[in-house]
Every structure is written in C-alpha cells, then in structure tokens.
Enzyme design. Structure first.
Site, mmCIF file in Angstrom:
data_model
loop_
_atom_site.group_PDB
_atom_site.id
_atom_site.type_symbol
_atom_site.label_atom_id
_atom_site.label_comp_id
_atom_site.label_asym_id
_atom_site.label_seq_id
_atom_site.Cartn_x
_atom_site.Cartn_y
_atom_site.Cartn_z
ATOM 1 C CG MET A 50 -3.034 3.053 0.341
ATOM 2 S SD MET A 50 -2.798 4.867 0.385
ATOM 3 C CE MET A 50 -3.258 5.329 -1.257
ATOM 4 C CG ASP A 83 2.797 -2.955 0.797
ATOM 5 O OD1 ASP A 83 2.292 -2.793 1.903
ATOM 6 O OD2 ASP A 83 3.362 -4.003 0.466
ATOM 7 C CD GLU A 107 5.606 -8.520 4.298
ATOM 8 O OE1 GLU A 107 4.699 -9.308 3.987
ATOM 9 O OE2 GLU A 107 5.418 -7.512 4.989
HETATM 10 C C1 FRU Z 1 3.602 -5.712 2.834
HETATM 11 C C2 FRU Z 1 2.782 -6.813 2.194
HETATM 12 C C3 FRU Z 1 3.515 -7.400 1.002
HETATM 13 C C4 FRU Z 1 2.403 -7.957 0.173
HETATM 14 C C5 FRU Z 1 1.307 -6.949 0.397
HETATM 15 C C6 FRU Z 1 -0.091 -7.497 0.381
HETATM 16 O O1 FRU Z 1 2.846 -4.828 3.596
HETATM 17 O O2 FRU Z 1 2.477 -7.802 3.152
HETATM 18 O O3 FRU Z 1 4.500 -8.356 1.335
HETATM 19 O O4 FRU Z 1 2.742 -8.094 -1.173
HETATM 20 O O5 FRU Z 1 1.566 -6.329 1.650
HETATM 21 O O6 FRU Z 1 -1.037 -6.501 0.360
#
Ligand code: FRU
Length: 472
Positions: A22, A24, A204
């Site tokens: 797991m 984000d 992000e």
């Molecule tokens: C942030 C990230 C996001 C991306 C996702 C990929 O932790 O790098 O930018 O969408 O995780 O799992």
C-alpha cells in the site's frame, strides 16, 4: 488476510492492506453515508508494482472494511498502472474518480494521462470510454508528460476543476489547473503555483481546501531540501496557507509549514466530513527505505496514518486524531497527579494503546517516554527544556530505518500536552493538541512492550491516562 499471516507488526487500528503493498491514500471521500478510502495498491506482492486502487469503507474512520479492488490496470490508457487521484460526487449522485493512467508511448516510456471512472454503488467502477480525459496534447509547454499526475478534482459552482502535480523545465515543482463544465471536455486553465529551489522538484499529490476562511494548498514535493528540523525525509509534505483566486486560477501563498515532523508521512489527502470537519489521512511510510513486514515474509507493507482533524490556530494548521478513536478505548488506567523524578515504568500487556500525558516541566532539564522498551532496544521520546525541543529517536528501535527527528514547541507554553498512539509498528505523537505531530514506523525486534516515563530533575505529571485500543 489469511490466519496464517504473521501479525507481529500488523496494526490494530490503522488501515493496512489485506495483503501486498500500500502507498498513497486516494479518492478519500464521505459519500452516501460512508467513508470511502482508496489507496495505491499492489495486491500480488508486498512491494511497489503495477498500481491498482485498493478500497476500504468505514462508518467512523476507525473500523475499516476491505472492499473489492476498485481499479485494475487493464485498459490501453492505464496498462502501466492506475496511479493516485481523487473522488467527488457528480450532480446525479454517482461517485466519480479521476486518476492518472500510465500509458507507455511508442518507445515504451511511461506517459502520464488523466482518466475517469464512475460508480453508482461505490463498489464497482466503470472506466469512461472517453479516456483519457486529459491527454498528453493538453500538457502546457513548460511541463513534462512523465511528471503529470495525481489529479485532485474539486467541484465549484457547477465547474469541475482538476489540480495536477507537475514539474517544470527548470526542475521545480508546480501545480497545473484544468477545468471542465461536464467532466468530458477538459481545458488547461493556468499554472496554479510554481515552486522554487527550496521546495523540491516534482510536486506530487496536490490538495486544496479551506479552513476557517483560509485557503490551504498542500503538496508532496520530491527531494525537498531540509530546513532545520523540517523536511528531513527523502520526500516531504508542505501546506501553504494563502488565497486562491479562481478567476485567475492562481494560488497566492502567505506561509508554509510542515504537517508532520516525523519519519513516515507522505502524500496526504483530505476529505470533508458531513459535520464540517476537514479530515486528513497520509501514507505512514516513506519511499526507498526498508519495509520489515515485507522483508520478513509477512506478506504486506504500508499503512495509513490515523485520520486527523485539521484546524487553524493562530495561523498554524493543527492536526488532532479524530475523536471517533475514543469509542474504541478499553481497559482505562488513570493516575493521580504526581511528581516524577527518575523514572516510572507502566505495566501493560498490549502494544496497541493511546496515552495522554499532561506535564509541567517544573525544574526538569529533560524528560521523556521510552516505548517498546526491553533489555536490547527502545524508542525514545525526549524533551529538552533548554532548547524546547522534542526528539524522537529510533536508532535503537529494532528493525527498519533508524535516525532522529525533532521539533521545537512554542516558548510561551507552560504545560505540555501529549497524546500518543502506539500500534504494533507505529508511533504517532501529538504535541500540544496538534501543534506538532511526529509519526514513525517502529519495528521492535524482540517484541518488548516496556513503557517508561523519566525525568532529570522534577516534573509534575498533572494527568496520565492510558487505554488499550483494539479494533477487530
Ligand atoms: C506518491 C506517488 C504519486 C503516484 C503514486 C504511484 O507517493 O509517487 O505521485 O501517483 O505514488 O504509486
């Protein structure tokens, strides 16, 4: 999760994947009477891989029920992964999610484009046949197509806006703003905000919300340079207070602050509760470190922070654990006020608890609490009166990454309030009712549960309470 899984580090009251990996939190929303929390998920192994959207539902933000995977990377435009995104309720009441699809180009490079899916029951999601909703040709000049992700959808007076994380050609982070009258036709509007040299590279997971009339833009910059006690992790989170001008599509920042001073806090997302509270959940881990529950073959890795209610106090964003957690208190223990000199050990058997401690430092030069204490290891929280600093030291904690993190408290404060949650492989320390939080994953190797309070010089423990917290 099957019963044969090793549960040594498995949290009791934090969301963790049923199995696999797991990262984000995504698509966090209160919809049709329930909380829905999706997450970046690799179901097949406890390390990052082709991203799915895992899904959990809760009535109270504490007890989560795992639901079937919501999005699988099985379409032409997301075959490389269904990356982070967000959710909103459409005018007809259905649940819309917008996410980043990873679509390899002719040379096999992973382009990032934005996609939509919709659900009427909150469980089964249909991807739009018009995907991608925002494609490569809609990316403005000063942004690149490999850093174009994590759409945050916001509905405002009938218009849908999408804030998208990006980086510019100078290597700074930025947020791009798109808008749509109908979720079908999307247009680029503006660069909402651009970062500078001190604010990392790629931004992000943007989020934008209002607290007490103040607009707050939250982003997760990669490679943010440290600034004293702040931003010492590989990637960081910043919250900018300021003013959002929707006409111009620009955010005017006034101040910047970290939301957590610990080791493990990234890519937070917020949602609005029906009673108006703004609730934040973050990934309680960090990229590129060891993940002991995976390394030891326990079959899972990654967890969310506790849900935290955000409030604004004297211009500072404070984070407090949601009050729903108190519904799960068992075995209360309470001590009358006392003077602490030297140390005091608390006997308890569980590694899942909440501790509240109100302290008057009096003549103490330093005091602290050690957790997971045994003969061979411990995790130390120390307050030093001279510097007014709390330090969390996990150098001797056991497995996983070590190191220290610090935060200074307000000079004006006479007593110190601590609210601490320990959950088998995590510690979250809320200082002075959320003025600062320190979050950390901790993996005691020998399974010790010792809990000791100590002081150099006298301090007064004005209140001390402990509860077990078990959420089955
Ligand atoms: C942030 C990230 C996001 C991306 C996702 C990929 O932790 O790098 O930018 O969408 O995780 O799992």
């Amino acid at each position: 999760m099957s019963d044969s899984f090793n549960r040594q580090y498995r949290p009791a009251f934090h969301l963790a994947p049923p199995q696999g990996w797991m990262n984000d939190p995504v698509g966090f929303i209160h919809w049709q009477g329930a909380w829905h929390l999706f997450y970046q998920y690799h179901p097949h192994a406890p390390h990052w891989g082709p991203m799915h959207w895992g899904h959990a539902r809760s009535a109270d933000l504490v007890h989560w029920e795992h639901l079937p995977i919501a999005l699988t990377p099985d379409s032409a435009w997301d075959q490389g992964g269904c990356f982070s995104g967000s959710a909103c309720e459409s005018a007809d009441g259905s649940l819309i999610v917008m996410y980043t699809g990873i679509m390899p180009d002719a040379e096999g490079k992973p382009n990032q484009i934005q996609c939509l899916a919709r659900s009427s029951d909150g469980i089964r999601f249909d991807k739009s046949h018009l995907n991608p909703a925002i494609g490569k040709h809609q990316i403005p000049e000063d942004a690149n197509s490999f850093n174009f992700r994590d759409p945050r959808v916001i509905l405002r007076s009938g218009t849908a806006y999408a804030l998208i994380g990006s980086s510019d050609s100078a290597g700074h982070g930025q947020v791009l703003l798109y808008h749509s009258p109908d979720f079908i036709t999307w247009k680029f509007k503006s660069v909402l905000l651009k970062g500078n040299d001190s604010q990392g590279t790629m931004w992000e997971c943007p989020d934008l919300f209002t607290l007490d009339g103040t607009d707050i833009l939250m982003v997760s910059p990669q490679y943010m340079p440290p600034d004293g006690d702040a931003y010492n992790n590989l990637h960081s989170v910043i919250a900018l207070t300021g003013t959002m001008n929707w006409e111009q599509g620009c955010f005017h920042p006034a101040s910047q602050q970290p939301l957590d001073w610990g080791f493990d806090f990234y890519a937070p997302q917020t949602a609005l509760a029906p009673d108006g509270r703004r609730i934040l959940i973050a990934w309680m881990d960090m990229w590129e470190q060891s993940y002991p529950s995976a390394d030891l073959g326990h079959g899972w890795a990654g967890a969310m922070t506790l849900p935290r209610e955000l409030t604004l106090r004297n211009g500072r964003i404070c984070s407090q654990p949601v009050q729903e957690l108190s519904h799960y208190h068992t075995n209360p223990q309470e001590w009358k006020p006392f003077i602490l000199k030297d140390s005091m050990t608390i006997n308890h058997s569980l590694s899942c608890f909440e501790l509240i401690c109100d302290i008057d430092p009096l003549s103490s030069s330093s005091f602290g609490i050690t957790f997971f204490t045994g003969s061979k290891e411990e995790t130390r929280l120390t307050f030093t009166a001279e510097t007014l600093r709390f330090m969390l030291d996990r150098s001797d904690s056991g497995l996983g990454s070590g190191g220290v993190r610090q935060v200074a408290i307000d000079p004006g404060c006479e007593t110190i309030h601590l609210q601490i949650f320990m959950d088998r492989s995590s510690l979250e320390v809320f200082i002075n009712r959320g003025e600062a939080v320190i979050s950390a994953r901790v993996y005691p190797k020998y399974g010790h549960n010792g809990l000791t309070l100590w002081s150099q010089g006298n301090c007064v423990i004005m209140e001390l309470k402990l509860w077990d917290l078990e959420v089955s």
